[in-house]
Design an enzyme around this catalytic site. Structure first.
Site, PDB file in Angstrom:
ATOM      1  N   LEU A   1       0.831  -1.206   0.000  1.00 13.02           N
ATOM      2  CA  LEU A   1       0.000   0.000   0.000  1.00 13.02           C
ATOM      3  C   LEU A   1       0.860   1.248   0.000  1.00 13.02           C
ATOM      4  CD1 LEU A   1      -2.602  -0.926   2.768  1.00 13.02           C
ATOM      5  CD2 LEU A   1      -3.106  -0.563   0.350  1.00 13.02           C
TER       6      LEU A   1
ATOM      7  N   LYS B   1      -5.418  -0.579  10.003  1.00 12.08           N
ATOM      8  CA  LYS B   1      -4.284  -1.256   9.380  1.00 12.08           C
ATOM      9  C   LYS B   1      -3.557  -2.021  10.484  1.00 12.08           C
ATOM     10  CE  LYS B   1      -0.402  -0.472   6.293  1.00 12.08           C
ATOM     11  NZ  LYS B   1       0.658  -1.153   7.031  1.00 12.08           N
TER      12      LYS B   1
ATOM     13  N   GLU C   1      -4.183 -10.483   7.527  1.00 11.97           N
ATOM     14  CA  GLU C   1      -3.035 -10.215   8.377  1.00 11.97           C
ATOM     15  C   GLU C   1      -2.951 -11.275   9.463  1.00 11.97           C
ATOM     16  OE1 GLU C   1      -1.688  -7.863   6.880  1.00 11.97           O
ATOM     17  OE2 GLU C   1      -0.101  -7.098   8.195  1.00 11.97           O
TER      18      GLU C   1
ATOM     19  N   CYS D   1      29.480   9.539  -3.853  1.00 13.31           N
ATOM     20  CA  CYS D   1      30.804   9.130  -4.276  1.00 13.31           C
ATOM     21  C   CYS D   1      30.674   8.776  -5.753  1.00 13.31           C
ATOM     22  CB  CYS D   1      31.224   7.903  -3.466  1.00 13.31           C
ATOM     23  SG  CYS D   1      32.524   6.967  -4.260  1.00 13.31           S
TER      24      CYS D   1
HETATM   25  S1  IVH Z   1      -5.462  -3.970   2.137  1.00 12.28           S
HETATM   26  C1  IVH Z   1      -3.122  -4.329  -2.088  1.00 12.28           C
HETATM   27  N1  IVH Z   1      -6.141  -3.781   4.606  1.00 12.28           N
HETATM   28  O1  IVH Z   1      -0.532  -3.614   5.101  1.00 12.28           O
HETATM   29  C2  IVH Z   1      -2.898  -4.617  -0.687  1.00 12.28           C
HETATM   30  N2  IVH Z   1      -3.860  -4.242   4.123  1.00 12.28           N
HETATM   31  O2  IVH Z   1       1.467  -1.846   4.025  1.00 12.28           O
HETATM   32  C3  IVH Z   1      -4.176  -4.430   0.002  1.00 12.28           C
HETATM   33  N3  IVH Z   1      -2.470  -4.533   6.095  1.00 12.28           N
HETATM   34  O3  IVH Z   1       0.550  -5.798   2.618  1.00 12.28           O
HETATM   35  C4  IVH Z   1      -4.006  -4.557   1.411  1.00 12.28           C
HETATM   36  N4  IVH Z   1      -4.048  -4.231   7.579  1.00 12.28           N
HETATM   37  O4  IVH Z   1      -0.413  -6.855   4.762  1.00 12.28           O
HETATM   38  C5  IVH Z   1      -5.140  -3.991   3.763  1.00 12.28           C
HETATM   39  N5  IVH Z   1      -6.920  -3.629   6.755  1.00 12.28           N
HETATM   40  C6  IVH Z   1      -5.925  -3.829   5.925  1.00 12.28           C
HETATM   41  C7  IVH Z   1      -4.615  -4.099   6.364  1.00 12.28           C
HETATM   42  C8  IVH Z   1      -3.601  -4.291   5.422  1.00 12.28           C
HETATM   43  C9  IVH Z   1      -2.774  -4.500   7.394  1.00 12.28           C
HETATM   44  C10 IVH Z   1      -1.127  -4.793   5.552  1.00 12.28           C
HETATM   45  C11 IVH Z   1      -1.109  -5.725   4.372  1.00 12.28           C
HETATM   46  C12 IVH Z   1      -0.343  -4.992   3.310  1.00 12.28           C
HETATM   47  C13 IVH Z   1       0.376  -3.961   4.103  1.00 12.28           C
HETATM   48  C14 IVH Z   1       0.762  -2.766   3.274  1.00 12.28           C
END
Ligand code: IVH
Length: 678
Positions: A92, A127, A185, A433
């Protein structure tokens, strides 16, 4: 004679003692690392290790092949089988404030050719700070579970998720899709993390729940993983033929099947309501059972996901709005200069160790010399530092000046590693460098990049081993890696290497020899040629010979849409260097580089070279290009004899004229849309 006999006797005893110590230490290592059930105190363990190391130092010729200091198994191993995901696992893009969020929404509306005032519906959820996992269900039965890996290929952890809360072996209900990839996750609750750590000895404690979850999932012994209360919450859909209209529709189905998703999801139609949600969740953050580091907003409609696609590794239809970083203060003890793979010289502050949000920090980046001057940072100052997720901790500002402030940090006149000249490009703040092909730091950086996961992916071959072999002159250039068996005997004699670790390394190197074109281009580490540009080049040239033959052909490179002047100069420069030419030729002999696989589509535009001109009315230019690429077409910016079609929008310019001159078929926007309709 008598003396000699005595020596033999003494050595015999030392050898026995070393053998005994090895047995004791290895046994306690196992209890410690794998079973999490230590039976002796830290002090007792340390005393054994000290005694062993002292004897090894005194009697180097008696060191055992499989002694406690030998690297075995775990550090260089092909731990898990590889699994190719059926559809890529993306990452993301991050936003940090309302402006970033509104830019994101504006960008995607532009891409979709929507008016600014049009409302798009989003779904938001926390998240979770864990690891992503891909579950493949076939007819309702769990087939495999794999980690994200590099997004295309992950590690098979199917045996390790058996007891994970939230992953049913068999989905509830009936009429399951033939195949479906469910992403989510995997994590530990904060309480469970604390409990787990309390059973581990000090130096084996995990620094945060995320690391503890990763360490637990990737245990070689599934029986240990089983004892760790890992949990799973779904947040995404991978490959499936089943059609869902919205994210909520998919989540409802997951609930019926017995797979949890977040219970804090909410849908939105305005940026203000999204920001309100962000603040509400931020307030809840400390009371949640698990760690979160932001909220994720995704467009609700899957049709729009398809239209938007992704750029690089990030989908255009989702964004992570991160919470602000955790901050604390500490003292700068020293400032070092680090030289990276591209020669960038970064000042790094060595800090008095501090704990930020459960993580111990002793280094922080000072970014560049302009930053140091602007913030007037000196050794001995107390500074504020911050840490966000996996990002390297940063120094924000001076809080308390050191008493003696005569020590201004000035940029080095020469490279701190190779003493070569340094320079700063006009539009860059970074000092570099310029001894590109002869600076040890850059050469080591290139080697590390080459073997990395995103590169050729040699499992377990990390910075430490690369440095060791570089210093011993075993590996100086990337192609030397494939001649490492020449040094077998010398390696086996090295501290930390034994038969097993050596054989594992050779196996990993062999496994890496089959590589696809885009990865190969990325791995060789041409400056400004990242993953996106590498894929672009692979798509354009299809096979390695064609790429090499055209790598100095400005005319051809300029014509590739999406390839900027810096990258073009850098490619030409790379292939003009005779040492690089030799390296590439050697690599080609050792590797099997597979041709670029075009999408298997019978689309009308597959393999066609097309040019857009004039303004399009129904789609944005970006979306049209994206669609064309999905259909297997190559888009170029100038019309030439090789062009197959020119698609003209409103007020076409000289390109349409040129197409007529060259008798290249011209299509209107409507002709083109009719042709690509499913
Ligand atoms: S959506 C296209 N929803 O965050 C990827 N990701 O920094 C769509 N993650 O690789 C992911 N909570 O492992 C999504 N509610 C959530 C999430 C989440 C954690 C993680 C996921 C992703 C990473 C990216």
């Amino acid at each position: 004679m008598i003396k000699k006999n005595n020596i033999y006797k003494e050595e015999e005893e030392i050898k026995k003692r070393l053998e005994k110590l090895s047995r004791i230490i290895n046994k306690h290592n196992l209890l410690y690392h794998q079973k999490d059930k230590p039976k002796i105190s830290d002090k007792e363990y340390d005393d054994y290790v000290k005694e062993n190391n002292k004897l090894e130092k005194q009697y180097p010729h008696l060191i055992l092949n499989n002694g406690p200091n030998t690297i075995v198994g775990s550090s260089i191993s092909n731990k898990f089988k590889k699994i190719e995901h059926k559809s890529a696992m993306l990452s993301l893009a991050n936003a940090f404030n309302k402006k970033d969020l509104s830019d994101f929404i504006e960008r995607l509306k532009k891409f979709l050719n929507l008016e600014e005032k049009t409302n798009i519906s989003f779904i938001g959820e926390p998240k979770i700070d864990g690891l992503s996992l891909n579950l493949l269900y076939e007819n309702g039965k769990l087939k495999t579970a794999s980690t994200r890996g590099d997004g295309k290929i992950g590690e098979d952890v199917s045996n390790n998720i058996i007891n994970v809360i939230g992953i049913p072996k068999q989905l509830n209900g009936w009429k399951h899709p033939k195949e479906i990839e469910i992403r989510g996750e995997i994590f530990l609750n904060k309480k469970d993390f604390i409990k787990l750590n309390s059973n581990l000895q000090e130096k084996h404690k995990f620094s945060n729940p995320r690391n503890a979850a990763a360490g637990s999932l990737r245990q070689l012994d599934p029986n240990i993983t089983k004892t760790r209360p890992l949990r799973f919450i779904a947040h995404g859909l991978g490959y499936t033929k089943k059609k869902y209209m919205t994210v909520n529709e998919f989540y409802s189905e997951l609930k019926l099947w017995g797979i949890p998703n977040s219970n804090l999801t909410k849908t939105f139609n305005s940026i203000d309501s999204m920001m309100d949600y962000y603040h509400v969740i931020e307030k809840k953050r400390s009371s949640l059972k698990y760690d979160i580091d932001g909220v994720v907003f995704k467009i609700h409609s899957y049709d729009l996901h398809d239209r938007l696609g992704f750029v690089g590794k990030n989908p255009r239809w989702a964004i992570a709005l991160k919470f602000s970083a955790e901050k604390t203060s500490t003292k700068i003890i020293d400032i070092d200069f680090q030289v990276g793979r591209t020669g960038a010289i970064t000042p790094v502050g060595r800090l008095e160790e501090v704990n930020i949000g459960g993580v111990l920090v002793s280094n922080a980046t000072l970014h560049n010399f302009d930053e140091i001057a602007k913030k007037d940072i000196r050794i001995g100052d107390i500074v504020q530092i911050q840490r966000a997720g996996d990002v390297i901790p940063q120094v924000i500002k001076v809080i308390e000046k050191a008493k003696n402030r005569n020590n201004i940090i000035s940029p080095p006149k020469f490279c701190p590693v190779c003493n070569g000249n340094v320079s700063k490009e006009k539009d860059e703040a970074i000092l570099r460098c310029i001894n590109q092909y002869n600076c040890d730091a850059q050469k080591i950086g290139q080697l590390v990049h080459f073997v990395s996961k995103q590169g050729i992916n040699i499992d377990g071959f990390g910075v430490k081993q690369i440095k060791q072999f570089y210093d011993l002159n075993f590996i100086k250039k990337i192609d030397d890696i494939f001649l490492i068996d020449m040094h077998k005997n010398n390696i086996l004699e090295l501290d930390g290497w034994g038969d097993q670790s050596y054989n594992n390394l050779i196996k990993s190197i062999d496994n890496s020899k089959k590589i696809n074109l885009e990865r190969f281009i990325f791995a060789i580490g041409i400056r400004y040629v990242g993953e996106t540009i590498s894929t672009l080049l692979a798509k354009e040239f299809l096979n390695i010979d064609n790429f090499i033959n055209n790598s100095k052909n400005y005319e051809r490179l300029i014509n590739i849409d999406g390839l900027g002047p810096k990258a073009i100069d850098s490619i030409v420069d790379y292939f003009s260097n005779t040492l690089n030419q030799k390296t590439i030729l050697n690599l080609i002999k050792k590797l099997t580089i597979s041709n670029f696989r075009k999408p298997q589509s019978s689309s009308f535009f597959n393999n066609k070279s097309i040019v857009f001109t004039g303004s399009l009315l129904k789609l944005s230019r970006d979306e049209a290009k994206h669609l064309a690429r999905e259909l297997g077409a190559t888009i170029t910016s100038t019309v030439s004899k090789r062009t197959d079609y020119v698609i003209v929008g409103d007020k076409p310019g000289s390109k349409a004229k040129k197409a007529m001159e060259l008798k290249i078929p011209i299509m209107t926007e409507d002709d083109w849309l009719n042709k690509i309709k499913p």
